[in-house]
Design an enzyme around this catalytic site. Sequence first.
Site, PDB file in Angstrom:
ATOM      1  CE1 TYR A 123      -3.191  -2.654   5.674  1.00 55.99           C
ATOM      2  CE2 TYR A 123      -3.269  -0.309   5.141  1.00 55.99           C
ATOM      3  CZ  TYR A 123      -3.234  -1.635   4.735  1.00 55.99           C
ATOM      4  OH  TYR A 123      -3.241  -1.955   3.397  1.00 55.99           O
ATOM      5  CB  THR A 137      -0.899  -0.003   1.261  1.00 56.28           C
ATOM      6  OG1 THR A 137      -1.466   1.289   1.449  1.00 56.28           O
ATOM      7  CG2 THR A 137      -0.088  -0.308   2.529  1.00 56.28           C
ATOM      8  CG  ASP A 138      -1.137   5.010  -0.962  1.00 53.97           C
ATOM      9  OD1 ASP A 138      -1.697   4.351  -0.061  1.00 53.97           O
ATOM     10  OD2 ASP A 138      -1.720   5.938  -1.576  1.00 53.97           O
ATOM     11  CD  GLU A 139      -3.533   3.397   4.135  1.00 55.66           C
ATOM     12  OE1 GLU A 139      -3.496   3.423   5.366  1.00 55.66           O
ATOM     13  OE2 GLU A 139      -4.550   3.102   3.479  1.00 55.66           O
ATOM     14  CE  LYS A 185       0.286  -4.616   2.947  1.00 51.42           C
ATOM     15  NZ  LYS A 185      -0.069  -5.964   2.414  1.00 51.42           N
TER      16      LYS A 185
HETATM   17  P1  NAD Z   1      -9.366  -7.517   2.228  1.00 51.54           P
HETATM   18  O1  NAD Z   1      -9.362  -7.243   3.705  1.00 51.54           O
HETATM   19  O2  NAD Z   1     -10.607  -7.288   1.448  1.00 51.54           O
HETATM   20  O3  NAD Z   1      -8.940  -9.041   1.964  1.00 51.54           O
HETATM   21  C1  NAD Z   1      -7.931  -9.673   2.693  1.00 51.54           C
HETATM   22  C2  NAD Z   1      -8.080 -11.174   2.461  1.00 51.54           C
HETATM   23  O4  NAD Z   1      -7.024 -11.833   3.187  1.00 51.54           O
HETATM   24  C3  NAD Z   1      -9.406 -11.757   2.986  1.00 51.54           C
HETATM   25  O5  NAD Z   1      -9.954 -12.623   2.030  1.00 51.54           O
HETATM   26  C4  NAD Z   1      -9.004 -12.522   4.234  1.00 51.54           C
HETATM   27  O6  NAD Z   1      -9.828 -13.651   4.508  1.00 51.54           O
HETATM   28  C5  NAD Z   1      -7.570 -12.933   3.893  1.00 51.54           C
HETATM   29  N1  NAD Z   1      -6.770 -13.149   5.100  1.00 51.54           N
HETATM   30  C6  NAD Z   1      -6.679 -12.331   6.190  1.00 51.54           C
HETATM   31  N2  NAD Z   1      -5.868 -12.883   7.108  1.00 51.54           N
HETATM   32  C7  NAD Z   1      -5.416 -14.058   6.594  1.00 51.54           C
HETATM   33  C8  NAD Z   1      -4.543 -15.078   7.059  1.00 51.54           C
HETATM   34  N3  NAD Z   1      -3.976 -14.997   8.264  1.00 51.54           N
HETATM   35  N4  NAD Z   1      -4.281 -16.130   6.257  1.00 51.54           N
HETATM   36  C9  NAD Z   1      -4.855 -16.228   5.014  1.00 51.54           C
HETATM   37  N5  NAD Z   1      -5.717 -15.317   4.537  1.00 51.54           N
HETATM   38  C10 NAD Z   1      -5.984 -14.233   5.308  1.00 51.54           C
HETATM   39  O7  NAD Z   1      -8.138  -6.684   1.656  1.00 51.54           O
HETATM   40  P2  NAD Z   1      -7.976  -5.945   0.269  1.00 51.54           P
HETATM   41  O8  NAD Z   1      -8.512  -4.585   0.386  1.00 51.54           O
HETATM   42  O9  NAD Z   1      -8.447  -6.843  -0.806  1.00 51.54           O
HETATM   43  O10 NAD Z   1      -6.388  -5.827   0.206  1.00 51.54           O
HETATM   44  C11 NAD Z   1      -5.594  -6.873  -0.330  1.00 51.54           C
HETATM   45  C12 NAD Z   1      -4.136  -6.496  -0.234  1.00 51.54           C
HETATM   46  O11 NAD Z   1      -3.902  -5.300  -0.954  1.00 51.54           O
HETATM   47  C13 NAD Z   1      -3.652  -6.239   1.189  1.00 51.54           C
HETATM   48  O12 NAD Z   1      -2.356  -6.756   1.327  1.00 51.54           O
HETATM   49  C14 NAD Z   1      -3.652  -4.728   1.303  1.00 51.54           C
HETATM   50  O13 NAD Z   1      -2.670  -4.297   2.227  1.00 51.54           O
HETATM   51  C15 NAD Z   1      -3.297  -4.331  -0.109  1.00 51.54           C
HETATM   52  N6  NAD Z   1      -3.821  -3.017  -0.540  1.00 51.54           N
HETATM   53  C16 NAD Z   1      -5.135  -2.689  -0.367  1.00 51.54           C
HETATM   54  C17 NAD Z   1      -5.610  -1.460  -0.813  1.00 51.54           C
HETATM   55  C18 NAD Z   1      -7.067  -1.067  -0.688  1.00 51.54           C
HETATM   56  O14 NAD Z   1      -7.424   0.070  -1.002  1.00 51.54           O
HETATM   57  N7  NAD Z   1      -7.964  -1.963  -0.267  1.00 51.54           N
HETATM   58  C19 NAD Z   1      -4.731  -0.568  -1.428  1.00 51.54           C
HETATM   59  C20 NAD Z   1      -3.394  -0.935  -1.592  1.00 51.54           C
HETATM   60  C21 NAD Z   1      -2.951  -2.156  -1.150  1.00 51.54           C
HETATM   61  P1  TYD Z   2     -10.766   3.981   4.342  1.00 49.72           P
HETATM   62  O1  TYD Z   2     -11.729   3.563   3.299  1.00 49.72           O
HETATM   63  O2  TYD Z   2     -10.857   3.348   5.704  1.00 49.72           O
HETATM   64  O3  TYD Z   2      -9.304   3.813   3.718  1.00 49.72           O
HETATM   65  P2  TYD Z   2      -7.855   4.320   4.288  1.00 49.72           P
HETATM   66  O4  TYD Z   2      -7.977   4.669   5.717  1.00 49.72           O
HETATM   67  O5  TYD Z   2      -7.026   3.104   4.068  1.00 49.72           O
HETATM   68  O6  TYD Z   2      -7.481   5.483   3.412  1.00 49.72           O
HETATM   69  O7  TYD Z   2     -10.887   5.550   4.547  1.00 49.72           O
HETATM   70  C1  TYD Z   2     -10.736   6.447   3.463  1.00 49.72           C
HETATM   71  C2  TYD Z   2     -10.851   7.865   4.017  1.00 49.72           C
HETATM   72  O8  TYD Z   2     -12.180   8.062   4.492  1.00 49.72           O
HETATM   73  C3  TYD Z   2      -9.934   8.114   5.213  1.00 49.72           C
HETATM   74  O9  TYD Z   2      -9.473   9.458   5.165  1.00 49.72           O
HETATM   75  C4  TYD Z   2     -10.841   7.933   6.409  1.00 49.72           C
HETATM   76  C5  TYD Z   2     -12.196   8.395   5.892  1.00 49.72           C
HETATM   77  N1  TYD Z   2     -13.372   7.730   6.507  1.00 49.72           N
HETATM   78  C6  TYD Z   2     -14.401   8.507   7.055  1.00 49.72           C
HETATM   79  O10 TYD Z   2     -14.357   9.747   7.022  1.00 49.72           O
HETATM   80  N2  TYD Z   2     -15.472   7.853   7.620  1.00 49.72           N
HETATM   81  C7  TYD Z   2     -15.544   6.493   7.676  1.00 49.72           C
HETATM   82  O11 TYD Z   2     -16.551   5.963   8.236  1.00 49.72           O
HETATM   83  C8  TYD Z   2     -14.505   5.713   7.103  1.00 49.72           C
HETATM   84  C9  TYD Z   2     -14.550   4.210   7.119  1.00 49.72           C
HETATM   85  C10 TYD Z   2     -13.429   6.383   6.513  1.00 49.72           C
END
Ligand code: NAD
Ligand code: TYD
Length: 352
Positions: free
Chosen positions: A160, A135-137, A164
């Site tokens: 988080y 992630t970019d975070e 990561k």
């Molecule tokens: P998500 O929470 O929707 O999915 C995570 C998946 O991992 C789930 O299916 C869960 O069951 C599985 N999981 C969790 N713990 C586990 C374990 N101990 N063993 C096996 N499986 C396990 O997450 P996402 O949003 O799809 O993100 C996927 C990846 O991409 C993550 O690594 C996240 O850090 C990265 N990412 C997410 C975003 C975003 O905006 N969602 C952006 C950049 C990077």
């Molecule tokens: P989120 O979807 O949790 O992603 P991330 O924290 O990984 O960026 O949140 C996106 C943005 O929205 C973040 O600035 C937090 C804000 N947010 C709210 O204002 N209210 C909410 O209920 C949630 C879940 C997020």
Amino acid sequence: MGKGNQKNILITGGAGFIGSHVVRRFVENYQDYHIFNLDALTYAGNLENLKDIEDHNNYTFIKGDITNDDFLTNLFSENEFDGVIHLAAESHVDRSISDPLSFVKTNVLGTVNLLNQSVKMAKKNPDFRFYHVSTDEVYGALGDTGFFTESTPYSPNSPYSASKASSDHFVRAYGETYGLPFVVSNCSNNYGPNHFPEKLIPLFINNIINNKPLPVYGDGNYTRDWLYVKDHARAIDLVFHEGINGETYNIGGFNEWKNIDLVRLLCKLMDKKLGRKEGASEELIAFVKDRPGHDLRYAIDATKINKELGWSPSVTFEQGLELTIEWYFENKEWLEHVTSGDYKEYYKKQYQ
Ligand code: NAD
Ligand code: TYD
């Protein structure tokens, strides 16, 4: 390897939001590959996400936990993998604030377990590659200007992002120390179909449908860069196949939005979709207590992946949001299933 185009690919976290789009893309586009989807099916994992491909004969689902080293040892001794695409993680910042240890376990320990198995696999199979999806975070927060590039120093602010960042460092260290062939990508906020409704966009879509308050943290002046999930899956496909070993690729939407502006746009589109009078959904906006350690702004400079691999987003934010809203309306059952049971408890604890 003498196997032609055949490959066994292990995708972790494939039942989650982004993982399910990656699994589908690989199962459908690479008939010669066998895709193993390893997922623990936590609250965020949902096999309903993959109903349409579950019977494909190049697809196998394996329920398992990456924190369980014995389980992984068996899995890697029974199968020869050509690649691991690692997405399994705890992924929600708010949950990491109330339960940091579960993030350390899955995101750090789980990744190191996978790396240990991958080092052994790479010794047997010279074509092996470990792809870490991050992630970019990890880069922390930007002020009003500037962008994250691949050389921005890490400065994570939430449990988080710290977990990561730690896992990213372990991947790189395994490359240096054990010669593990790896690639890493760091992506901005994703949105789209199958997004669990604890993150901003799907949570607010669900609340607007149900006429519930829209809890905007702080003053809403926080900025995120949003990318449609299928564009991320396409980038992951490219990086896996064409990325250079040892490199990092930043992936982003060139699409920054202040939360409050995004929420207003979402309300407008939802009013249209629901046949409500314009402005009706905006009345649901409720400014609530801020998230501790809330990062002000994320913005990705995705020039490297654009120039070197020819990737760029395929849809505008408005198009992507329309597609997303459409998906939630067509998949009301999915939404009902994931918002019953434990979700209600989570919601109460987080917002009341
Ligand atoms: P998500 O929470 O929707 O999915 C995570 C998946 O991992 C789930 O299916 C869960 O069951 C599985 N999981 C969790 N713990 C586990 C374990 N101990 N063993 C096996 N499986 C396990 O997450 P996402 O949003 O799809 O993100 C996927 C990846 O991409 C993550 O690594 C996240 O850090 C990265 N990412 C997410 C975003 C975003 O905006 N969602 C952006 C950049 C990077
Ligand atoms: P989120 O979807 O949790 O992603 P991330 O924290 O990984 O960026 O949140 C996106 C943005 O929205 C973040 O600035 C937090 C804000 N947010 C709210 O204002 N209210 C909410 O209920 C949630 C879940 C997020």
